[in-house]
Design a protein around this motif. Sequence first.
Motif, mmCIF file in Angstrom:
data_model
loop_
_atom_site.group_PDB
_atom_site.id
_atom_site.type_symbol
_atom_site.label_atom_id
_atom_site.label_comp_id
_atom_site.label_asym_id
_atom_site.label_seq_id
_atom_site.Cartn_x
_atom_site.Cartn_y
_atom_site.Cartn_z
ATOM 1 N N GLY A 7 0.745 -1.124 0.018
ATOM 2 C CA GLY A 7 -0.102 -0.009 -0.068
ATOM 3 C C GLY A 7 0.562 1.175 -0.218
ATOM 4 O O GLY A 7 2.067 1.353 0.089
ATOM 5 N N THR A 59 -3.941 4.109 -1.138
ATOM 6 C CA THR A 59 -4.490 3.142 -0.461
ATOM 7 C C THR A 59 -4.597 4.103 1.020
ATOM 8 O O THR A 59 -3.450 4.614 1.593
ATOM 9 N N PHE A 72 -8.912 1.279 -0.819
ATOM 10 C CA PHE A 72 -7.906 1.376 -1.695
ATOM 11 C C PHE A 72 -8.992 2.360 -3.058
ATOM 12 O O PHE A 72 -9.946 1.903 -3.233
ATOM 13 N N SER A 113 -3.488 -6.186 0.412
ATOM 14 C CA SER A 113 -2.792 -4.772 -0.109
ATOM 15 C C SER A 113 -2.846 -4.527 -1.411
ATOM 16 O O SER A 113 -2.924 -5.569 -2.138
#
Length: 494
Positions: free
Chosen positions: A206, A228, A234, A265
């Motif tokens: 991220g 993020t 996101f 992530s």
Amino acid sequence: MTDCHSAGVAGKKLLNLLLRLSTVGAAIGLAACGGGNGGGGTTPVANRPPAFTSSTTASVTENFSGSFYQAAAADPDNDTISYSISGGSDAARFVLEGDRLRFAAAPNYDLPTDSDEDNVYLVQITASDGRATTTLDLRVTVTNDREGVIVRRVGSGFDRPVGFVSIPGDTRVFVPERSGRIFLFDPASGTKSLFLTVNVSTAGEGGLAAIAPMADYARSGQFVVLYTASNGTFLAAIGQRSGIFGSPALTSETVLSAGLPAGASATGTAQLAADGKVYIATSDALGATDPTLGSQSATSVFGKLYVVDRNPDPFAGVSPQYFLVRRIASGLRYPRGATLLDGRLLLADRGGDSRHEVDLIDLAADGNFGWPYKEGTITVRSGGPSGLVDPALEYRYGAGPGMGIGIVGGIVYRGPIASLSGQYVFADRNGAIFATNAAKLGGTLITASAIERRRADFMPDAGTLSEPSAISADANGTLYIVDAGGDIFLVDAG
């Protein structure tokens, strides 16, 4: 009469005796000179082979097509010597004309063709005097020519920068950092100023992934930021340079937004392309372990490529919609860098542990590039759907020659450096700089055997180019490389 007859007979006997003695003497003489079967003769001297006097090593600069080595040997018997290629793992790469050696095709340091691809070619030369031979094992080292490339450091002190983004109507560029800061950077002076700080989460992959100005940025001041958020969402949000906010800030308007699954992530890339549209590519949040196969799911924003454009009629619906977002590809894993080529998009996508690839994407086809069922052309998981699209280029994951650990997409070079003209220049996170003929992308699959490794050409004058994170160009076509270690490099003609 009787006396005369007797005298004649005696004379003949004497003559015969003399003849017999002459024959014996001749035989004795021949034996003494080594003839016959006698044991007292002298054995002839045996032929001796030639001995090389020329070196066992040679060096030649890439692109040289003439002879570079002269074979030489001495013969102790003064016999005439001839030379030939008789072996060596790279024998087929050479031509020997008399005693002069040359490459059959001019060598390319950036694309070696020796057996172990280390630019040291092994060939065996034989010298012969017609009766005996001697061989020499020759090592030929090909050295680099930078071919007009000069790399200068023009910026430093950034913290994990992830891009170099041209700004319409401005000589400065955006340099985003993974930590959330976005700088305005002037490549001419090397000065930078903080433009905006985005509150991000850097867990896993991220953080701030990219910034892309809208084509009308000079007038509207709007841009897209892919990141993020600190709450784990996101998203691609619209930012505003000035106006009602008074200073640069993100607005509440988003073009993409998705919550991340637990333990997941994501990252991606966002770029303003030459057609005036912004392209956003997202990674697959959970990779091959994702039970929902997000990059294959029509309801997931992960593992996809989107195009963002202004809505010509934003008030046509129940609520205003200022931007239109359309999906144009799926089946992506970890996209890093995109550029247009003849109306199609070149998108670099990192593999898991098998292949890295560059996809040539038809913007109207909504193609599926296969992840997690495929990496490049290799099937890594069974049960994939039909119609998966193969890449235009692939190379292996790994640490060997022509391999890499993470592809970084680049540009098609249109600048003044002749050796780069028309080349798709891209990189790998391991520090490699690659180039291949852009005109061949979309034809036969390009693999490592057709990809030049130009790391030696791109050695900078200062700093270290060890972990490229972005390759881009300014409005004039000048090539820039961003290194995750904090430096920015300009590629100039030398």
